[in-house]
Design a protein around this motif. Structure first.
Motif, PDB file in Angstrom:
ATOM      1  N   ASP A 117      -6.704  50.060  -2.326  1.00  0.00           N
ATOM      2  CA  ASP A 117      -6.389  48.773  -2.954  1.00  0.00           C
ATOM      3  C   ASP A 117      -5.590  47.900  -1.991  1.00  0.00           C
ATOM      4  OD1 ASP A 117      -7.627  49.478  -5.295  1.00  0.00           O
ATOM      5  OD2 ASP A 117      -5.774  49.820  -6.431  1.00  0.00           O
ATOM      6  N   GLU A 118      -5.965  46.645  -1.883  1.00  0.00           N
ATOM      7  CA  GLU A 118      -5.211  45.707  -1.059  1.00  0.00           C
ATOM      8  C   GLU A 118      -3.980  45.216  -1.820  1.00  0.00           C
ATOM      9  OE1 GLU A 118      -7.539  42.542   0.513  1.00  0.00           O
ATOM     10  OE2 GLU A 118      -8.923  43.885   1.575  1.00  0.00           O
ATOM     11  N   ILE A 119      -2.888  45.129  -1.095  1.00  0.00           N
ATOM     12  CA  ILE A 119      -1.613  44.694  -1.662  1.00  0.00           C
ATOM     13  C   ILE A 119      -1.199  43.396  -0.985  1.00  0.00           C
ATOM     14  CG2 ILE A 119       0.835  45.274  -1.900  1.00  0.00           C
ATOM     15  CD1 ILE A 119      -0.955  46.960  -3.676  1.00  0.00           C
ATOM     16  N   LYS A 120      -0.723  42.454  -1.767  1.00  0.00           N
ATOM     17  CA  LYS A 120      -0.240  41.189  -1.231  1.00  0.00           C
ATOM     18  C   LYS A 120       1.291  41.184  -1.200  1.00  0.00           C
ATOM     19  CE  LYS A 120      -4.176  38.545  -3.004  1.00  0.00           C
ATOM     20  NZ  LYS A 120      -4.602  37.409  -3.878  1.00  0.00           N
ATOM     21  N   ARG A 121       1.835  40.461  -0.233  1.00  0.00           N
ATOM     22  CA  ARG A 121       3.289  40.320  -0.184  1.00  0.00           C
ATOM     23  C   ARG A 121       3.790  39.729  -1.507  1.00  0.00           C
ATOM     24  NH1 ARG A 121       6.743  39.885   4.128  1.00  0.00           N
ATOM     25  NH2 ARG A 121       5.043  39.372   5.575  1.00  0.00           N
ATOM     26  N   GLY A 122       4.845  40.308  -2.048  1.00  0.00           N
ATOM     27  CA  GLY A 122       5.440  39.817  -3.274  1.00  0.00           C
ATOM     28  C   GLY A 122       4.767  40.302  -4.538  1.00  0.00           C
ATOM     29  N   VAL A 193      20.431  38.881   6.270  1.00  0.00           N
ATOM     30  CA  VAL A 193      20.193  38.011   5.120  1.00  0.00           C
ATOM     31  C   VAL A 193      18.757  38.248   4.662  1.00  0.00           C
ATOM     32  CG1 VAL A 193      20.147  35.666   4.237  1.00  0.00           C
ATOM     33  CG2 VAL A 193      21.824  36.305   5.981  1.00  0.00           C
ATOM     34  N   VAL A 194      18.606  38.942   3.535  1.00  0.00           N
ATOM     35  CA  VAL A 194      17.267  39.291   3.062  1.00  0.00           C
ATOM     36  C   VAL A 194      16.529  38.029   2.631  1.00  0.00           C
ATOM     37  CG1 VAL A 194      17.993  41.591   2.346  1.00  0.00           C
ATOM     38  CG2 VAL A 194      18.034  39.719   0.680  1.00  0.00           C
ATOM     39  N   LYS A 195      15.207  38.042   2.802  1.00  0.00           N
ATOM     40  CA  LYS A 195      14.381  36.897   2.432  1.00  0.00           C
ATOM     41  C   LYS A 195      13.734  37.151   1.078  1.00  0.00           C
ATOM     42  CE  LYS A 195      12.043  33.083   2.668  1.00  0.00           C
ATOM     43  NZ  LYS A 195      12.720  31.783   2.490  1.00  0.00           N
ATOM     44  N   PRO A 196      14.129  36.411   0.035  1.00  0.00           N
ATOM     45  CA  PRO A 196      13.488  36.600  -1.260  1.00  0.00           C
ATOM     46  C   PRO A 196      12.020  36.199  -1.205  1.00  0.00           C
ATOM     47  CG  PRO A 196      15.500  35.264  -1.448  1.00  0.00           C
ATOM     48  CD  PRO A 196      15.175  35.371  -0.003  1.00  0.00           C
ATOM     49  N   TYR A 197      11.205  36.877  -2.004  1.00  0.00           N
ATOM     50  CA  TYR A 197       9.829  36.417  -2.112  1.00  0.00           C
ATOM     51  C   TYR A 197       9.805  35.164  -2.976  1.00  0.00           C
ATOM     52  CZ  TYR A 197       4.963  35.856  -2.978  1.00  0.00           C
ATOM     53  OH  TYR A 197       3.724  35.303  -3.042  1.00  0.00           O
ATOM     54  N   ASP A 198       9.110  34.128  -2.489  1.00  0.00           N
ATOM     55  CA  ASP A 198       9.024  32.847  -3.183  1.00  0.00           C
ATOM     56  C   ASP A 198       7.604  32.337  -3.016  1.00  0.00           C
ATOM     57  OD1 ASP A 198       9.151  30.195  -4.029  1.00  0.00           O
ATOM     58  OD2 ASP A 198      11.117  29.821  -3.141  1.00  0.00           O
ATOM     59  N   VAL A 199       6.912  32.091  -4.126  1.00  0.00           N
ATOM     60  CA  VAL A 199       5.515  31.654  -4.053  1.00  0.00           C
ATOM     61  C   VAL A 199       5.388  30.303  -3.358  1.00  0.00           C
ATOM     62  CG1 VAL A 199       4.796  32.947  -6.090  1.00  0.00           C
ATOM     63  CG2 VAL A 199       5.672  30.616  -6.365  1.00  0.00           C
ATOM     64  N   GLU A 200       6.468  29.538  -3.299  1.00  0.00           N
ATOM     65  CA  GLU A 200       6.404  28.228  -2.664  1.00  0.00           C
ATOM     66  C   GLU A 200       6.662  28.288  -1.157  1.00  0.00           C
ATOM     67  OE1 GLU A 200       9.102  25.695  -4.738  1.00  0.00           O
ATOM     68  OE2 GLU A 200       7.995  25.795  -6.632  1.00  0.00           O
ATOM     69  N   PHE A 201       7.037  29.452  -0.658  1.00  0.00           N
ATOM     70  CA  PHE A 201       7.321  29.600   0.779  1.00  0.00           C
ATOM     71  C   PHE A 201       6.062  30.079   1.492  1.00  0.00           C
ATOM     72  CE2 PHE A 201       8.782  32.024   4.487  1.00  0.00           C
ATOM     73  CZ  PHE A 201       9.637  31.107   5.087  1.00  0.00           C
ATOM     74  N   ASP A 202       5.787  29.536   2.660  1.00  0.00           N
ATOM     75  CA  ASP A 202       4.633  29.944   3.454  1.00  0.00           C
ATOM     76  C   ASP A 202       5.004  31.149   4.318  1.00  0.00           C
ATOM     77  OD1 ASP A 202       2.392  30.253   4.997  1.00  0.00           O
ATOM     78  OD2 ASP A 202       2.497  28.266   5.941  1.00  0.00           O
ATOM     79  N   PHE A 203       4.511  32.316   3.923  1.00  0.00           N
ATOM     80  CA  PHE A 203       4.801  33.543   4.660  1.00  0.00           C
ATOM     81  C   PHE A 203       3.745  33.832   5.729  1.00  0.00           C
ATOM     82  CE2 PHE A 203       7.409  34.320   0.900  1.00  0.00           C
ATOM     83  CZ  PHE A 203       8.527  34.955   1.438  1.00  0.00           C
ATOM     84  N   GLY A 204       2.917  32.841   6.055  1.00  0.00           N
ATOM     85  CA  GLY A 204       1.808  33.072   6.967  1.00  0.00           C
ATOM     86  C   GLY A 204       2.195  33.669   8.304  1.00  0.00           C
ATOM     87  N   ASP A 205       3.329  33.235   8.877  1.00  0.00           N
ATOM     88  CA  ASP A 205       3.760  33.774  10.167  1.00  0.00           C
ATOM     89  C   ASP A 205       5.064  34.557  10.056  1.00  0.00           C
ATOM     90  OD1 ASP A 205       5.529  31.732   9.686  1.00  0.00           O
ATOM     91  OD2 ASP A 205       5.245  30.725  11.616  1.00  0.00           O
ATOM     92  N   PHE A 206       5.392  34.977   8.823  1.00  0.00           N
ATOM     93  CA  PHE A 206       6.654  35.697   8.593  1.00  0.00           C
ATOM     94  C   PHE A 206       6.576  37.083   9.226  1.00  0.00           C
ATOM     95  CE2 PHE A 206       9.720  38.223   6.228  1.00  0.00           C
ATOM     96  CZ  PHE A 206      10.805  37.360   6.116  1.00  0.00           C
ATOM     97  N   GLN A 207       7.597  37.431   9.974  1.00  0.00           N
ATOM     98  CA  GLN A 207       7.634  38.729  10.644  1.00  0.00           C
ATOM     99  C   GLN A 207       8.413  39.753   9.823  1.00  0.00           C
ATOM    100  OE1 GLN A 207       9.217  37.464  14.581  1.00  0.00           O
ATOM    101  NE2 GLN A 207       7.267  38.189  15.366  1.00  0.00           N
ATOM    102  N   GLY A 208       7.810  40.924   9.645  1.00  0.00           N
ATOM    103  CA  GLY A 208       8.509  42.011   8.985  1.00  0.00           C
ATOM    104  C   GLY A 208       8.403  41.958   7.475  1.00  0.00           C
ATOM    105  N   PHE A 209       9.458  42.434   6.811  1.00  0.00           N
ATOM    106  CA  PHE A 209       9.486  42.608   5.367  1.00  0.00           C
ATOM    107  C   PHE A 209      10.298  41.514   4.678  1.00  0.00           C
ATOM    108  CE2 PHE A 209       8.899  47.522   4.797  1.00  0.00           C
ATOM    109  CZ  PHE A 209       7.604  47.399   5.273  1.00  0.00           C
TER     110      PHE A 209
END
Length: 219
Positions: A117-122, A193-209
């Protein structure tokens, strides 16, 4: 930053972003003492966190490797293993694979997942539960993270509690906070500083978790 290979202390500590209320981490990697001052029986192989019922969120895109009914001495519980590629994490160097292993889940929460199964960030994976589902244990999700050189080297066995467990001789434990620090490394080398998952944020080039627990914007 140190990765903390094989449960070696890194000194990394979570910080929560201004303007958010985040479900907190309660126990850190390679620690003997939890955030509340409670002493552990053994050095910690991952991070714990969350409040009962909180959503557990996927920290990055990946693929389900396995879902199973586990037992490591606390009683039967759900477990979920996700495989991430280096490309999933937008990394241009390092191990070709990373595993995120989520434990202390309610089996019914994860039983519908299957290998491949494919999993998406968030994506919501489960809700925070208790080790073995037993009320005598505090609620928490336990996350372990591994660097893996060869995904095909993963093998399964039955542990002494009669439940499945996996092994991979090319996998090495690292501090999950290391991967949460890659996109925005801490200035002091310590406070991530942890990065919260936010549907409005573009995680396209986000590195890591991104963060595995919910954060709510104040106001």
């Amino acid at each position: 930053m140190k990765k903390g290979y094989d449960i070696t202390r890194t000194g990394l500590k979570p910080s929560y972003p201004e303007g958010y209320d985040c479900s907190p981490l309660t126990s850190l990697y390679a620690s003997w003492i939890d955030v509340d001052g409670t002493r552990r029986d053994e050095v910690h192989s991952g991070i714990d966190g969350g409040r009962l019922g909180d959503a557990v969120l996927a920290p990055a895109p990946g693929v389900v490797s396995a879902v199973w009914k586990a037992n490591w001495q606390w009683g039967d519980e759900g477990a979920l293993l996700i495989r991430h590629t280096r490309e999933d994490l937008n990394l241009d160097k390092g191990a070709p694979y990373y595993y995120s292993a989520f434990y202390h889940l309610k089996y019914e929460d994860v039983a519908s997942f299957k290998a491949g199964d494919e999993i998406k960030r968030g994506q919501k994976l489960a809700n925070v539960f208790r080790p073995g589902g037993k009320a005598k244990y505090l609620p928490e999700v336990h996350l372990e993270v591994y660097e893996v050189r060869d995904d095909a080297a993963t093998v399964w066995k039955t542990n002494k509690y009669g439940r499945p467990d996996w092994d991979n001789d090319t996998a090495r434990l690292i501090d999950p906070l290391y991967l949460m620090a890659l996109h925005d490394p801490p200035d002091d080398g310590v406070h991530v500083v942890v990065k919260p998952y936010d549907v409005e944020f573009d995680f396209g080039d986000f590195q890591g978790f991104s963060y595995i627990l919910p954060c709510v914007k104040r106001g």
